[in-house]
Scaffold this motif. Structure first.
Motif, PDB file in Angstrom:
ATOM      1  N   THR A 363      -0.203   9.076  -7.779  1.00  0.00           N
ATOM      2  CA  THR A 363       0.142   7.682  -8.065  1.00  0.00           C
ATOM      3  C   THR A 363       1.321   7.234  -7.223  1.00  0.00           C
ATOM      4  O   THR A 363       1.339   6.108  -6.696  1.00  0.00           O
ATOM      5  CB  THR A 363       0.467   7.504  -9.560  1.00  0.00           C
ATOM      6  N   THR A 364       2.319   8.098  -7.081  1.00  0.00           N
ATOM      7  CA  THR A 364       3.490   7.758  -6.271  1.00  0.00           C
ATOM      8  C   THR A 364       3.090   7.514  -4.822  1.00  0.00           C
ATOM      9  O   THR A 364       3.506   6.528  -4.196  1.00  0.00           O
ATOM     10  CB  THR A 364       4.544   8.881  -6.349  1.00  0.00           C
ATOM     11  N   ALA A 365       2.260   8.397  -4.266  1.00  0.00           N
ATOM     12  CA  ALA A 365       1.811   8.225  -2.877  1.00  0.00           C
ATOM     13  C   ALA A 365       0.993   6.944  -2.727  1.00  0.00           C
ATOM     14  O   ALA A 365       1.171   6.179  -1.762  1.00  0.00           O
ATOM     15  CB  ALA A 365       0.986   9.434  -2.443  1.00  0.00           C
ATOM     16  N   GLY A 366       0.088   6.688  -3.667  1.00  0.00           N
ATOM     17  CA  GLY A 366      -0.726   5.480  -3.601  1.00  0.00           C
ATOM     18  C   GLY A 366       0.094   4.219  -3.733  1.00  0.00           C
ATOM     19  O   GLY A 366      -0.172   3.213  -3.052  1.00  0.00           O
ATOM     20  N   ASN A 367       1.107   4.268  -4.588  1.00  0.00           N
ATOM     21  CA  ASN A 367       1.973   3.101  -4.771  1.00  0.00           C
ATOM     22  C   ASN A 367       2.775   2.804  -3.510  1.00  0.00           C
ATOM     23  O   ASN A 367       2.927   1.643  -3.105  1.00  0.00           O
ATOM     24  CB  ASN A 367       2.922   3.353  -5.951  1.00  0.00           C
ATOM     25  N   ILE A 368       3.274   3.845  -2.864  1.00  0.00           N
ATOM     26  CA  ILE A 368       4.008   3.668  -1.599  1.00  0.00           C
ATOM     27  C   ILE A 368       3.070   3.094  -0.537  1.00  0.00           C
ATOM     28  O   ILE A 368       3.452   2.205   0.235  1.00  0.00           O
ATOM     29  CB  ILE A 368       4.622   5.011  -1.153  1.00  0.00           C
ATOM     30  N   GLN A 369       1.841   3.591  -0.499  1.00  0.00           N
ATOM     31  CA  GLN A 369       0.842   3.075   0.436  1.00  0.00           C
ATOM     32  C   GLN A 369       0.606   1.575   0.189  1.00  0.00           C
ATOM     33  O   GLN A 369       0.525   0.784   1.134  1.00  0.00           O
ATOM     34  CB  GLN A 369      -0.468   3.850   0.254  1.00  0.00           C
ATOM     35  N   ASN A 370       0.524   1.198  -1.051  1.00  0.00           N
ATOM     36  CA  ASN A 370       0.294  -0.209  -1.400  1.00  0.00           C
ATOM     37  C   ASN A 370       1.474  -1.104  -1.057  1.00  0.00           C
ATOM     38  O   ASN A 370       1.319  -2.329  -0.911  1.00  0.00           O
ATOM     39  CB  ASN A 370      -0.025  -0.336  -2.891  1.00  0.00           C
ATOM     40  N   ASN A 371       2.656  -0.502  -0.937  1.00  0.00           N
ATOM     41  CA  ASN A 371       3.855  -1.270  -0.603  1.00  0.00           C
ATOM     42  C   ASN A 371       4.092  -1.377   0.900  1.00  0.00           C
ATOM     43  O   ASN A 371       5.165  -1.798   1.339  1.00  0.00           O
ATOM     44  CB  ASN A 371       5.093  -0.650  -1.276  1.00  0.00           C
ATOM     45  N   GLY A 372       3.088  -0.975   1.696  1.00  0.00           N
ATOM     46  CA  GLY A 372       3.153  -1.214   3.128  1.00  0.00           C
ATOM     47  C   GLY A 372       3.576  -0.038   3.979  1.00  0.00           C
ATOM     48  O   GLY A 372       3.690  -0.160   5.200  1.00  0.00           O
TER      49      GLY A 372
END
Length: 489
Positions: A363-372
């Motif tokens: 989730t942390t990796a995906g969230n960072i990905q979603n933040n650009g």
């Protein structure tokens, strides 16, 4: 070394031959393993899916059957190790390095690179990414380990047989297991163990190299990974020399502490509420879709067969190749527990911890990905460290992760030398140190050769090849176990 059996000499000769072959003809070796791997994946993918699913059903049936109250040992015996230490040992031996290696990278890949079902980059793909990560590391894996370990522990501690794979097949083949057929079975188990563990050591070396490169600029490449393996080999041989109750016990407890600390920090500094929400929803998604996941074979031209071969089939083969090693080790540390306590503990506790781990890191990796921040562009071994760069205490987290990987590396290799020693000394619970050292050098040499001839691709190819013959042995072990259990009650 009077304890050494002919299995030792045959197996070590095969390993040495493979090492020489790989070193002498690296390109040809990589091409041949690749061709065989492709053939096995295409031809036997359905077989791996059915086998792993059947083992889950079998493990649950045995746990809740009348056999569940049988003790792995004499009726009066108590467990050799406390429950926390036991959990730490089976977790560390089972999949420690891979969990750190793939913890952030696997869900990220399923989410933004190649999704198994949904559209790449969609919310559905994000949730599927976590659910499939739980699936690849969850109950199927531990049910398979549990059944193999149960057969070994039952025959060794309840029936007084030596701790050998061949000994579990006596109800089917009788004294033939003391002859050439038994030798072939045990050599197969040793072969699968050496190459399965060597693969994990290769992954560990690659990720330690990636972490050191990220922090200190050390070059990523074969030479750096060779030095890492040499240093780690020295350390785990020192640990193996100290014995099971000291070296592995302390290392396993250390692994659990470090892993929990790293997990708690990610839960605290990462997107905490999102992590818990994603975990709650995706664990439900995993349970809801468990049957369809378990029998997914991508049979039609429009199905994503490449994803299935590269992930699920690869993982099932990896776990099967680890089965003799992890099964023997879990059996060795589980003496005195009842079958029900043993199977439920082995299946449920690691699955829950691993699911929380993947929820936090994925989730942390995906969230960072979603933040650009595009983490998907980094090599697998670097995703974790670049994820840390976007969080508080990034340097501390990277150092902690490297220490954890190194500790898992040493524990896995240490455990494997003990198990290989058992398998090649007629099941001795105290294999000679020289035998353990020989296997320590052998598995490190295999890891080095596999990295030399083709890096991670060669590692993955070899897993799938090594696992297939041993998978048939697992089926025979299950039949023999049921036959023996019927006589207990």
């Amino acid at each position: 070394m009077k304890k050494v059996s002919k299995v030792f000499y045959i197996a070590i000769a095969i390993v040495v031959f493979m090492v020489i072959l790989g070193a002498s003809f690296p390109k040809q070796f990589e091409r041949i393993t690749s061709d065989i791997q492709s053939l096995v994946s295409t031809t036997f993918g359905w077989y791996y899916m059915l086998l792993m699913s059947a083992l889950v059903i079998i493990a649950i049936m045995i746990a809740f059957s009348r056999f569940g109250k049988i003790r792995l040992g004499k009726d009066y015996e108590k467990p050799d190790f406390s429950t926390p230490t036991w959990i730490g040992m089976l977790f560390s031996a089972g999949m420690g390095i891979g969990l750190v290696f793939y913890g952030a990278a696997e869900p990220l890949f399923h989410y933004v690179v190649d999704a198994p079902n949904a559209e790449v980059g969609s919310d559905a793909a994000f949730k599927d990414a976590l659910a499939f990560s739980y699936f690849h590391w969850g109950i199927h894996v531990w049910a398979m380990y549990g059944v193999v370990a149960l057969a070994l522990a039952f025959f060794q501690f309840r029936k007084g047989e030596p701790g050998l794979i061949s000994a579990t097949l006596k109800p089917l083949f009788g004294d033939a297991m003391k002859g050439p057929l038994g030798t072939v079975i045990d050599v197969l188990a040793v072969f699968a163990t050496v190459f399965g563990v060597a693969t994990s050591l290769g992954f560990g070396a690659v990720q330690i190299n990636g972490g050191l490169s990220h922090l200190f600029g050390i070059e990523v490449g074969f030479l750096s990974q060779l030095i890492i393996i040499i240093v780690a080999t020295f350390l785990f041989i020192m640990s193996a020399w100290s014995g099971l109750s000291r070296g592995i016990k302390y290392l396993s407890n250390t692994n659990i502490v470090l892993a929990v600390i790293l997990l708690l920090i990610i839960l605290a500094v990462g997107p905490s509420i999102l992590i818990m929400n994603m975990f709650t929803e995706t664990i439900g998604l995993y349970i809801q879709n468990l049957i369809s996941m378990s029998f997914k074979t991508a049979p039609l031209e429009g199905d994503n067969r490449t994803w299935l071969d590269g992930w699920t089939i690869f993982y099932w083969a990896w776990w099967v190749s680890w089965a003799p090693f992890v099964g023997m080790f879990i059996a060795r540390v589980s003496r005195g527990r009842t079958i029900r306590e043993f199977l439920l503990g082995v299946m449920i506790i690691p699955t829950l911890f691993i699911s929380i781990w993947y929820a936090a890191f994925g989730t942390t990796a995906g969230n960072i990905q979603n933040n650009g921040i595009d983490l998907s562009g980094f090599a697998t071994e670097l995703v974790l460290f670049n994820m840390f760069d976007q969080l508080p205490m990034s340097t501390f987290l990277s150092i902690l992760a490297i220490i954890l990987i190194a500790s898992f590396f040493i524990t896995s290799a240490d455990s494997a030398t003990f198990v290989l020693g058992m398998q090649t000394t007629r099941g001795s619970l105290t294999p000679p140190n020289m035998v353990k050292i020989a296997w320590g050098f052998a598995q490190s040499a295999v890891a080095v050769i596999l990295l030399y001839v083709g890096g991670l691709t060669a590692l993955q190819n070899t897993i799938i090849i090594a696992a297939l013959p041993f998978s048939f042995v697992i089926i025979l072990m299950v039949v023999a176990l049921f036959k023996a259990l019927q006589k207990e009650i």
